[in-house]
Design an enzyme around this catalytic site. Structure first.
Site, PDB file in Angstrom:
ATOM      1  N   ASP A  70       0.822  -1.206   0.000  1.00 54.33           N
ATOM      2  CA  ASP A  70       0.000   0.000   0.000  1.00 54.33           C
ATOM      3  C   ASP A  70       0.858   1.260   0.000  1.00 54.33           C
ATOM      4  O   ASP A  70       2.066   1.217   0.188  1.00 54.33           O
ATOM      5  CB  ASP A  70      -1.049  -0.016   1.124  1.00 54.33           C
ATOM      6  CG  ASP A  70      -0.479   0.103   2.528  1.00 54.33           C
ATOM      7  OD1 ASP A  70       0.566   0.749   2.709  1.00 54.33           O
ATOM      8  OD2 ASP A  70      -1.103  -0.434   3.454  1.00 54.33           O
ATOM      9  N   TYR A  71       0.225   2.368  -0.226  1.00 48.99           N
ATOM     10  CA  TYR A  71       0.864   3.678  -0.374  1.00 48.99           C
ATOM     11  C   TYR A  71       1.810   3.994   0.791  1.00 48.99           C
ATOM     12  O   TYR A  71       2.895   4.524   0.598  1.00 48.99           O
ATOM     13  CB  TYR A  71      -0.256   4.729  -0.475  1.00 48.99           C
ATOM     14  CG  TYR A  71       0.189   6.127  -0.760  1.00 48.99           C
ATOM     15  CD1 TYR A  71       0.558   6.507  -2.044  1.00 48.99           C
ATOM     16  CD2 TYR A  71       0.204   7.086   0.237  1.00 48.99           C
ATOM     17  CE1 TYR A  71       0.945   7.808  -2.327  1.00 48.99           C
ATOM     18  CE2 TYR A  71       0.593   8.393  -0.030  1.00 48.99           C
ATOM     19  CZ  TYR A  71       0.968   8.742  -1.319  1.00 48.99           C
ATOM     20  OH  TYR A  71       1.353  10.023  -1.589  1.00 48.99           O
TER      21      TYR A  71
END
Length: 192
Positions: A70-71
Site C-alpha cells: 500500500d501507499y
C-alpha cells in the site's frame, strides 16, 4: 541459402519458416525494488499519485509490479515481464510466504499476539468479513512501540493494518523484507 546444420544466432539472424520470420522470444526481466512510502504499486493511478513505474522509466521493455504494497508501506517489490512467474507468486492458493517488519503503536499483550497467530476475522473495504490464515509473528525489537516480524501466506488489501487494528493496535510502519525466496538485503534494515 545456408547449409543444413548451420547454427543460427537468434539475436543476430532472422529465421524464417515458409518465408515468414519466427517471432523472437521476449527477454524476461526481473527487478527487485525497495519501494519507498508514497508510491502506489500500480502501472497507472487515476488519482494521480506517483507509481512505482517511475523508477523504471528507462527500462526498454514493459515490466509491471507483482503483488502490492500500500501507499504507506515500503520494501521488497518484484517488477517483471514474466507473466507466468507473476501468476504463480500471486495465485491465491500458492501460499508463497511474505515476510514483513511491522512497527506497532503500543505494546500488544500475549493474548493479542496469539489471536493474530491463530488467524483473525477482519473486515474488508467492501464490508465482507474474512478470517485470515494463521500468521507467524515474533518480536524483533522490544520497546514502547515494538517491531515484529510477521510472515503471511496471503496478501489481502491492508491485511496487516486490519489485523492489528482488530486487536486494538495501530501500525506505524510496514516494510516487506522477503517474498518467497527473494530477500531485500538493504543495510538500512539493520537499523529499523
Amino acid at each position: 541459402m545456408v547449409e543444413q546444420g548451420t547454427k543460427a544466432d537468434p539475436g543476430r539472424d532472422v529465421i524464417c519458416v515458409d518465408g515468414k520470420p519466427l517471432k523472437s522470444r521476449e527477454r524476461l526481466l526481473y527487478f527487485l525494488l525497495n519501494k519507498p512510502q508514497g508510491y502506489v504499486t500500480t502501472v497507472s493511478d487515476p488519482e494521480g499519485r506517483p507509481t512505482v513505474m517511475e523508477f523504471l522509466k528507462k527500462c526498454p521493455e514493459r515490466v509491471y509490479p507483482v503483488g502490492r504494497l500500500d501507499y504507506a508501506s515500503e520494501g521488497l517489490l518484484l517488477m517483471t515481464n514474466d507473466g507466468a512467474l507473476a501468476q504463480k507468486l500471486m495465485k491465491a492458493g500458492s501460499h508463497v510466504p511474505k515476510t514483513y517488519l511491522v512497527k506497532i503503536s503500543g505494546k500488544p499483550d500475549k493474548r493479542a499476539i496469539e489471536r493474530l497467530r491463530a488467524g483473525i476475522t477482519i473486515e474488508l473495504e467492501d464490508g465482507a468479513r474474512v478470517k485470515t490464515s494463521p500468521a507467524k509473528i515474533r518480536l524483533v525489537e522490544d520497546g514502547a512501540n515494538p517491531w515484529y516480524e510477521m510472515i503471511l501466506i496471503e496478501g489481502r488489501n491492508r491485511q496487516i493494518r486490519r489485523m492489528f487494528q482488530r486487536v486494538g493496535f495501530l501500525v506505524e510502519k510496514i516494510k516487506r523484507v522477503q517474498l518467497g525466496p527473494l530477500v531485500l538485503d538493504v543495510a538500512k534494515l539493520k537499523s529499523l
